[in-house]
Scaffold this motif. Structure first.
Motif, PDB file in Angstrom:
ATOM      1  N   ALA A 110       0.835  -1.213   0.000  1.00  0.00           N
ATOM      2  CA  ALA A 110       0.000   0.000   0.000  1.00  0.00           C
ATOM      3  C   ALA A 110       0.867   1.259   0.000  1.00  0.00           C
ATOM      4  N   ASN A 111       0.285   2.356  -0.418  1.00  0.00           N
ATOM      5  CA  ASN A 111       0.975   3.650  -0.409  1.00  0.00           C
ATOM      6  C   ASN A 111       0.387   4.530   0.672  1.00  0.00           C
ATOM      7  N   ASN A 112       0.761   4.240   1.907  1.00  0.00           N
ATOM      8  CA  ASN A 112       0.325   5.083   3.014  1.00  0.00           C
ATOM      9  C   ASN A 112       1.369   4.991   4.115  1.00  0.00           C
ATOM     10  N   GLU A 113       1.243   5.837   5.118  1.00  0.00           N
ATOM     11  CA  GLU A 113       2.247   5.954   6.177  1.00  0.00           C
ATOM     12  C   GLU A 113       2.477   4.616   6.871  1.00  0.00           C
ATOM     13  N   THR A 114       1.402   3.852   7.135  1.00  0.00           N
ATOM     14  CA  THR A 114       1.526   2.566   7.837  1.00  0.00           C
ATOM     15  C   THR A 114       2.364   1.590   7.021  1.00  0.00           C
ATOM     16  N   ALA A 115       2.057   1.496   5.720  1.00  0.00           N
ATOM     17  CA  ALA A 115       2.798   0.587   4.843  1.00  0.00           C
ATOM     18  C   ALA A 115       4.242   1.041   4.705  1.00  0.00           C
ATOM     19  N   TRP A 116       4.451   2.336   4.502  1.00  0.00           N
ATOM     20  CA  TRP A 116       5.816   2.834   4.345  1.00  0.00           C
ATOM     21  C   TRP A 116       6.644   2.516   5.591  1.00  0.00           C
ATOM     22  N   ALA A 117       6.050   2.697   6.767  1.00  0.00           N
ATOM     23  CA  ALA A 117       6.770   2.417   8.018  1.00  0.00           C
ATOM     24  C   ALA A 117       7.144   0.936   8.097  1.00  0.00           C
ATOM     25  N   MET A 118       6.238   0.042   7.664  1.00  0.00           N
ATOM     26  CA  MET A 118       6.524  -1.401   7.667  1.00  0.00           C
ATOM     27  C   MET A 118       7.650  -1.749   6.690  1.00  0.00           C
ATOM     28  N   ASN A 119       7.690  -1.041   5.571  1.00  0.00           N
ATOM     29  CA  ASN A 119       8.629  -1.368   4.493  1.00  0.00           C
ATOM     30  C   ASN A 119      10.033  -0.832   4.740  1.00  0.00           C
ATOM     31  N   ARG A 120      10.194   0.056   5.708  1.00  0.00           N
ATOM     32  CA  ARG A 120      11.528   0.559   6.070  1.00  0.00           C
ATOM     33  C   ARG A 120      12.094  -0.373   7.127  1.00  0.00           C
ATOM     34  N   ASN A 121      12.780  -1.450   6.660  1.00  0.00           N
ATOM     35  CA  ASN A 121      13.188  -2.471   7.624  1.00  0.00           C
ATOM     36  C   ASN A 121      14.482  -3.150   7.231  1.00  0.00           C
ATOM     37  N   ASP A 122      15.013  -3.881   8.198  1.00  0.00           N
ATOM     38  CA  ASP A 122      16.035  -4.889   7.955  1.00  0.00           C
ATOM     39  C   ASP A 122      15.373  -6.225   8.242  1.00  0.00           C
ATOM     40  N   GLN A 123      15.548  -7.167   7.315  1.00  0.00           N
ATOM     41  CA  GLN A 123      15.056  -8.526   7.492  1.00  0.00           C
ATOM     42  C   GLN A 123      16.259  -9.440   7.693  1.00  0.00           C
ATOM     43  N   PHE A 124      16.120 -10.367   8.624  1.00  0.00           N
ATOM     44  CA  PHE A 124      17.212 -11.256   9.026  1.00  0.00           C
ATOM     45  C   PHE A 124      16.831 -12.678   8.636  1.00  0.00           C
ATOM     46  N   THR A 125      17.602 -13.283   7.732  1.00  0.00           N
ATOM     47  CA  THR A 125      17.288 -14.619   7.232  1.00  0.00           C
ATOM     48  C   THR A 125      18.462 -15.557   7.483  1.00  0.00           C
ATOM     49  N   PRO A 126      18.235 -16.657   8.202  1.00  0.00           N
ATOM     50  CA  PRO A 126      19.312 -17.643   8.360  1.00  0.00           C
ATOM     51  C   PRO A 126      19.671 -18.234   6.996  1.00  0.00           C
ATOM     52  N   THR A 127      20.977 -18.328   6.705  1.00  0.00           N
ATOM     53  CA  THR A 127      21.428 -18.915   5.445  1.00  0.00           C
ATOM     54  C   THR A 127      22.151 -20.242   5.679  1.00  0.00           C
ATOM     55  N   ALA A 128      22.510 -20.520   6.926  1.00  0.00           N
ATOM     56  CA  ALA A 128      23.172 -21.794   7.273  1.00  0.00           C
ATOM     57  C   ALA A 128      23.105 -21.972   8.786  1.00  0.00           C
ATOM     58  N   GLY A 129      23.169 -23.208   9.223  1.00  0.00           N
ATOM     59  CA  GLY A 129      23.316 -23.516  10.643  1.00  0.00           C
ATOM     60  C   GLY A 129      22.129 -23.172  11.511  1.00  0.00           C
ATOM     61  N   ALA A 130      20.931 -23.109  10.933  1.00  0.00           N
ATOM     62  CA  ALA A 130      19.756 -22.700  11.708  1.00  0.00           C
ATOM     63  C   ALA A 130      19.049 -23.871  12.379  1.00  0.00           C
ATOM     64  N   ASN A 131      19.554 -25.084  12.163  1.00  0.00           N
ATOM     65  CA  ASN A 131      18.929 -26.253  12.808  1.00  0.00           C
ATOM     66  C   ASN A 131      19.595 -26.477  14.166  1.00  0.00           C
ATOM     67  N   ASN A 132      18.808 -26.927  15.117  1.00  0.00           N
ATOM     68  CA  ASN A 132      19.327 -27.246  16.456  1.00  0.00           C
ATOM     69  C   ASN A 132      20.079 -26.070  17.091  1.00  0.00           C
ATOM     70  N   LEU A 133      19.443 -24.913  17.069  1.00  0.00           N
ATOM     71  CA  LEU A 133      20.049 -23.744  17.690  1.00  0.00           C
ATOM     72  C   LEU A 133      20.172 -23.944  19.186  1.00  0.00           C
ATOM     73  N   MET A 134      21.263 -23.470  19.737  1.00  0.00           N
ATOM     74  CA  MET A 134      21.474 -23.512  21.193  1.00  0.00           C
ATOM     75  C   MET A 134      21.061 -22.170  21.771  1.00  0.00           C
ATOM     76  N   ALA A 135      20.417 -22.212  22.924  1.00  0.00           N
ATOM     77  CA  ALA A 135      20.063 -20.966  23.602  1.00  0.00           C
ATOM     78  C   ALA A 135      21.334 -20.350  24.186  1.00  0.00           C
ATOM     79  N   PRO A 136      21.434 -19.010  24.148  1.00  0.00           N
ATOM     80  CA  PRO A 136      22.597 -18.372  24.787  1.00  0.00           C
ATOM     81  C   PRO A 136      22.613 -18.690  26.272  1.00  0.00           C
TER      82      PRO A 136
END
Length: 137
Positions: A110-136
């Motif tokens: 959409a072309n409105n303030e709400t959509a624009w705010a959602m679209n200004r982002n960084d997205q984080f995608t695992p590319t390797a090693g995302a199985n069996n993650l250990m908790a910090p």
């Protein structure tokens, strides 16, 4: 008991994955990390450090105002800002790659303030090693 343990492990994986992949957002025409996202990035850093095989791609995104060239550059600055933050928290450089999609991948078309705010982002995608993650710890 084994079923309960497996269910707990699956819940932990889902929680860690959700924390690693949660988006952060930016103000209009800005690439600085907003204070309300620092705890989110700190958590991502802790998970990455606890899982040295985990690799992520940070994709910087923009709303559709501004030229394609400008938005690609701004998206790159946004991805680089999150990368710099994570590296400053001690995450290994080899765990993070960045890319900019500019305005090419809107979350909300959409072309409105709400959509624009959602679209200004960084997205984080695992590319390797995302199985069996250990908790910090």
């Amino acid at each position: 008991a084994a079923e309960a343990a497996a269910a707990a492990a699956a819940r932990l994986q889902a929680q860690l994955t959700a924390e690693v992949t949660s988006m952060i957002h930016f103000d209009f025409d800005k690439s600085d990390i907003k204070p309300e996202y620092q705890a989110d990035l700190d958590r991502k850093a802790a998970i990455l450090k606890a899982n040295p095989a985990l690799m992520i791609q940070i994709a910087g995104n923009c709303d559709n105002r501004g030229s394609d060239e400008y938005n690609l550059a701004l998206g790159n600055r946004r991805a680089a800002a999150a990368q710099r933050y994570l590296l400053n928290q001690g995450v290994a450089a080899g765990q993070i790659s960045i890319v900019s999609y500019g305005e090419e991948r809107p979350v909300d078309p959409a072309n409105n303030e709400t959509a624009w705010a959602m679209n200004r982002n960084d997205q984080f995608t695992p590319t390797a090693g995302a199985n069996n993650l250990m908790a910090p710890k």
